[in-house]
Structure formats: C-alpha cells, structure tokens
Design a protein around this motif. Sequence first.
Motif, short mmCIF file in Angstrom:
data_model
loop_
_atom_site.label_atom_id
_atom_site.label_comp_id
_atom_site.label_asym_id
_atom_site.label_seq_id
_atom_site.Cartn_x
_atom_site.Cartn_y
_atom_site.Cartn_z
N PRO A 588 0.84 -1.20 0.00
CA PRO A 588 0.00 0.00 0.00
C PRO A 588 0.87 1.25 0.00
N ALA A 589 0.59 2.16 -0.92
CA ALA A 589 1.46 3.31 -1.12
C ALA A 589 1.53 4.21 0.11
N GLU A 590 0.48 4.20 0.94
CA GLU A 590 0.50 5.10 2.11
C GLU A 590 1.38 4.58 3.23
N LEU A 591 1.90 3.33 3.11
CA LEU A 591 2.67 2.74 4.20
C LEU A 591 4.18 2.84 4.01
N TYR A 592 4.62 3.47 2.96
CA TYR A 592 6.06 3.69 2.80
C TYR A 592 6.26 4.99 2.04
N THR A 593 7.42 5.59 2.19
CA THR A 593 7.77 6.79 1.46
C THR A 593 9.28 6.80 1.26
N VAL A 594 9.74 7.68 0.37
CA VAL A 594 11.16 7.77 0.02
C VAL A 594 11.63 9.18 0.34
N ILE A 595 12.76 9.27 1.04
CA ILE A 595 13.37 10.57 1.31
C ILE A 595 14.81 10.53 0.80
N THR A 596 15.29 11.67 0.40
CA THR A 596 16.69 11.80 0.01
C THR A 596 17.37 12.79 0.95
N LEU A 597 18.58 12.47 1.35
CA LEU A 597 19.32 13.33 2.27
C LEU A 597 19.83 14.57 1.55
N PRO A 598 20.04 15.66 2.30
CA PRO A 598 20.63 16.85 1.67
C PRO A 598 21.93 16.49 0.96
N GLY A 599 22.17 17.16 -0.18
CA GLY A 599 23.27 16.76 -1.07
C GLY A 599 24.61 16.63 -0.39
#
Length: 824
Positions: A588-599
């Motif tokens: 389910p798309a609401e149960l995970y997300t993707v973050i990227t750290l500051p460069g």
Amino acid sequence: MTAPATVETPAAAHRAMADHLPAPLRAAVHDEPVPLTAADGRLTGRLPAIPGPGTGTGPGTGTSTGRPLILAGPGRDLAERALRLTATVAGVAQPPLLVPPFTEADALHPLPLGPEQPAGAPFELAAAWLDGDGAAHPLTAAEAAGLLRVRQLSGTTARLLYVLGAPKAEIRRTARQIAASRTLAGARSGALDELGAELEAPRFAERLTVRPDGADVQPARESDQEYRARLAVLRPWAVPSPQGLAGLLNGAAPDGGGGPEGGAPNGGALARFAVPAPFTVEDSANGLAMAFLVTAPGGGGELDRLTVLDQVRAVHLVHPGPDGDAVHAARPLPADRRARDEHLRAALRTGWTFADRAAVQPALARGLAAALVRLAACRKALGATARGTLLRVQDRDGGSRYELGIGADLTPLSAAELTALAARVRTPEPSVPLEVPPEIHPEIRALIAELRPPADPADDPDGRWLLAPCGLTTVHRLAADRLFVSHLPLHGMVLDRDADQLRARYTARQDERTHAVLGDGLTAALRAWTPHGAATTVLTDRPAAVQRLRAEAQQLTAADPVTAAFRAAGLPAVSNPLPAIDQLPPLPAELYTVITLPGQLGTDFLARQAEAVAQVRRLVGLLRDQWLVSALPVVLAPAGGTGTRTLALVVGAVPLPQVGTNLNRRRAVGFRWQTVRMRGALALSATTGAATTVGSPDGGVGVVLALGYARRRRTDPYEFSVDLPAGTLDHRQYEALMNLLDRVHPAGTAVDTSPIRRARVVLGTGPDPTPLTPEQSRLYRDYRPSRGHLADRVFKPVTAGLQVGVRATVRVDTYLKPRKGEKP
C-alpha cells in the motif's frame, strides 16, 4: 562550642536494680553523667575525681571506694553495625572498646582506662562504625556527641549492681539480634540464605560482567550486601497498578530497615542498588480509531443504502436550519428531549455559520452538535467575537466520515486567536465576566478552569487543548484551511468503497496519501533532526519515486566502504537493493515513502566522514523513536555514471523487503473489521488487514465498522513503559530492574523496556550509554531460577529460541532471555 552532652537517659539494668534497694543502700550508688564537649572537631571530657574519705553513706562510708567505673555506649539502639570507641588520656591512646551490633540504648560498657590514669586528666573520645568486613567509618565530633553516653559509676554497691545487670543487657542484645535475623535488613550469612530459600532465590555463585564487546562469567560467592539488595526486589508486596509500580521503583523502602547504623536508605525496592530516581511509568495507551460505512452488497443495494441514510436524517440527526422544523416536529419525543433538541438547534445557529457544503440542509449527530455548542460557548466566554464556520456536515455521498453525520469540517482557529484564548485562560480578567448563556454557565466555567494550553502555540497548531475538552475527540487537519472534527475517535480513519471492495486508510495530518504513523512520525523526526531536517526531500509521488530508485540504484560490493558506513549508522548493508525496490509497488502506497538526504550530507556520508555518519545515525534513532518499523538505504548514482552520488532512504510503517523490521519489531499499524446487521446477513472475506470484501446471500443491509491502530509515542493497550529520563544504569542495576519488572507486571500486561535498553544502560567503564543489542538485552540472571517449571511447560516462546522472561508473557522485546539450557 556546643553545650555539654549531659542529657539524662533511660535507666540501665543496674539503675533499675538500684531503684529497688532500701534507702541506705540506694544512697551508696553514685551514677552520674560525665559531661562531654564537641569542639574543634574533637569530643573531649575529664576523668572524674576519686571520691575521698568520708563521702557517701552506707556500707563503705568513710573509706575510699577506688576510682569510679567509666561506662560508655550508645544513647540509641544499634542495628547491624558495631561501634568502636577509643579513648585518649593525656595524649596516650587506650585500648579500644567494641560495642557489639544490636546493643540497646544505654547498655553501657566499661572504658578500659587503667588505674594509673590521674583523676581530672583530660581525655578525648573517638567513635567509628564497623561494617561486617571490618571497614571503619569514623563519626564526626558532633555525630559522636549526639550518639554517645558516658557515665561514672562509683561505690562498691554500684559496681556490684553493674556486674549483676550486665548479663541481662547481653541477653537482650542477643534477643534483638535473633529478631533482626528474621528481617531482611538484619539477617546475615546463613540467616540471609534462609530468607532466600523461602523465596526460591539462592545465593549466586558466579559474577556476570557484561561489556560492549562481550561478557564474562567468573566464580564468586555473592556477598551479604549484594544478596540482601537482590532479595529486597523479591520480598515486598507487588501491587499491579501504576501507583504500586511507581512506589516500588521510587517510593519508600518496603522492608522498613534504614538509618545511620547501616540500613537501606529511603527509596524503592531498588534502593540498595543506588539506582538514580525517579523512574517514569507511561501507561497512556494509543487509542483505536473507527470508521463506519453503510453498505448494501450487490448491484441493487444502492437504493437500500440511501433509504437507511434518509431514515438516519429523519430520526437521529439534529437539523439546525429552518428546513428542520418539520423533521423535528414529526418526531414522537418526550417534552424534555424535544426541548433539549431545540436548544441545540438554536445554539448552533447562534454560534456557527454554515457555509460551503454545510449551507444546504445541514444535519449532524447530537453528540457532535453538543460538542460544537460547547466550543462556541467557550470561545465567547474567553472573549472571541466572531462565529465559527462549518464547511461540511452530514453528506450521504461523503463516505465514511460524513454520511452518518458523525463528522464535520470547520475552519481552523487562527494562530492569533489561539494565542489570545490561551492568554485569557492563563490570566483571566476578573473585571470582564464570562458572557455565556445562563443555562450552561456553570459547565463552561468548570471547563475553562481545566484548560491547559501549551506554552508554545506551535506545539498545538490545531488547538486540541481547547477542542478536545469541549468533546471533540477527533481533531484532524485535512488541509491548511480545513479541520475535520468528531465527538467519536475517528481521527484519520477513512473507508474507501469500490463496489463491494472496502479498503481502510489511517491518514496522517494534512496528508491523505500517507499513513498516520509514517506521515506524523516522519514529520516529527525531521523536525527534530536539526539543522538537516528542513533540507531533506520527501518524494511524495510513490510511483515516480520507485521509478527513480529503479533507474539510479547502485549495487554495492561487500568491500565497498559505504557498507561500513551503513552499519555504523544503524542501517542494514544491502548490497543489491533492486530486488527490494521491485517488491515495493505491491505494498500500500500510504505505508512507505522515500526521502533523500541533503546533497552535501549525503556525499559526506558516502565518503564515511565521521560527522555525517553520526548525523545519519541520529536520524535513524529519531525514526526509531517515532515507532517507524523499517528503513532501506539506497545509494543513488545519476544515469550514465556522472554526477554526485546521494543517499535515499525508503522508510516504512510496515516491514520492507530485504530489511524487515530493522528499526522496530513491534507492529505499528493494524486494522480489524466487523459488521452490524440491519437486515439480512453480511459476510466479510477478511476480518483483519487493510482491505476486505463484503457480501450478502440474502440482500442484507448494515454497517461495516473498521477499527484502526496506529502506534505513536504512547503504549499499546494492556502495556506500560518504563524509562529513566535523568540517569543511567550499570549492568547490575539493569539486572535488578528487569527482575523487578518481571515480578510485578500484571498477568496479560506487557512491559516496554525499550527506552531503558536503547539509551539508559552503561556497559563497561565508559560514561556513555550503550544501545543494547537483543543478545545483550537477554544477558541478565534470573533472581529466582528454580521457579516456573509449570510455566515453562505451558507457555511457548513467542519467537523460536527466545523465552520471554521465565514466565512467558505477550511481547518479544520485553524480556528477551535464553531458554533453559541455551547459551545467551
């Protein structure tokens, strides 16, 4: 200089016998206090003069009776420590006097001064406590002056009476010692072993030393002091309540022993371990959320569903507008109930403006209407002049939140108004009376007296401190300009319908596409992760984020230094993340997300710079504290191999592929389904999980209820958590705490010790706490290893190879200990 210590004390044995002598003999007994002075750090006095000829009456009168007998001893009862007294006369130290343990008050002993000491010579008296191992603890002069009694005894009759009474004092001392040996504070050696046998807790024959890199077990007999401290954990009555547990952790010592003579100081059952206090006990459980949906399975059931909703409007809801006059008039109600409904209608029209979708034939449940009326009255009483605005109330096409009239959308209170209302609550102006209707005046006044606004309005931008006490259990921000409220615990729960397929979502604040645990937890973690949190990018478009991961994910080798950086930051070292990425879309798309750290931070981390690794480790800790379940690290390299690599994290509120539950092994989300039949039968294809299908063999109609769970910073139902916010524990103290908690938690109730195990235990000699691994968490000895044979046969380990305590309970990470016969 202090006043001489000449306070009269209760009579000793010889004094009691002297009181029963005939008058002539009684006059021959001379028993007087010797004045002592505490000055310049010394306790001093003078030897009394020898009575001269002709002094006294009775037998021996007219002749010298020799030097008086100098008696010394304690002025109060001694406990398990002996007292050593040493006199120094004219600079010459005299043999010491040993006063045995458990000596009674005023059971005095002769000071060994010798006959050659001149009368009137100055002398000093020093005192020291003696422990069981012979260690001496000197008393100051002031302490000695308050404790010691010194008396002179002269005359043949007096000496005779003292000799006759001395055995009585020794008998009484022995009786006190025997009585004390039956208590934890006074028992020693074999007597202490007998008390341990009663508790099935034998003395340890080994010493366990746990270090960050391993553990040692060495043969060593447990000392009386250590054994007594351990038995103190097992002896007191265990009260299975928050107050009882807090008393055992932080309250008065339950065995009653204590005092300067060597008993345990005031404290809880862990007092003898010198555990820093106070512990905190958290038992405010995460509540369940609800969602209701009227359903009539089958292609022709829509008309039945609308009929049910029309009946709800006609019978149960409050209609504040003029269009509701006929509806309310047609209801067969008692007069008092009809009057209450009319009052609610009038108060809603006075306190609220109905706009947007709420402007046409508004209706809402009685409980919700009453809460909104209270809110309007409180705002008016606190000085607000503008009416609130309702944007949406009952809507038969509004889905689970609105179709039954149990939820409403309103315009949020502005930050300026919340600040002004909070200031009025803290500093009310007596000259400005509360302007509220007379019939609800007492209730509103009492409610305002209980309001507790936060110190910083930013900590509660939705104004829960005001809305919740008014009866709005649910306060859920949908958007910057829209707040969803309800008198029921709906929170962020919503049910989506696709024909007969139902799907539950527990949405985050101001983010309908993300689960509450994930959205709220990630927001809180990034806010606390300063100064990098604001610069972190959250990829809200899940399909696009997965596509980017699939295109830019870089495979690592076992020798790649980045894997060492992952481990140092508390992340799993996944060399090939592509299989895990390919398994993300079915979730389910609401149960995970993707973050990227500051460069720059991501670049420094991939270069294994210590500061960057420490910052990422702190972020992982913050995610763990928010009860997020898993994090999958992915190194992103731009297509073509050019450009700067960066680090992405896939963060989940459920176990993710390849990494599982690497942050928290506890379930953070869950759903359960049930039905309420109105006509016919309803059947669900699944009663747990985020999705189910509802069917009916006979055209049934009813309500489907979904219960949603979201683990936040609070505890689960039937669980409490223990922490030590302002201190740390060594391994021996940790062992004692775990045994105490194992003993006192009620049956069927779990104990969450993760705050202790993560950041409160110091292993080895370093000052900093060591986050305990699951193996280190299990490395402590059971104080009662001989118990629980029946429990071992009845209960099974929750996880293979792990026994949850000696008596299995319901949680894996509460008491992780090896089963009998297994090495830790």
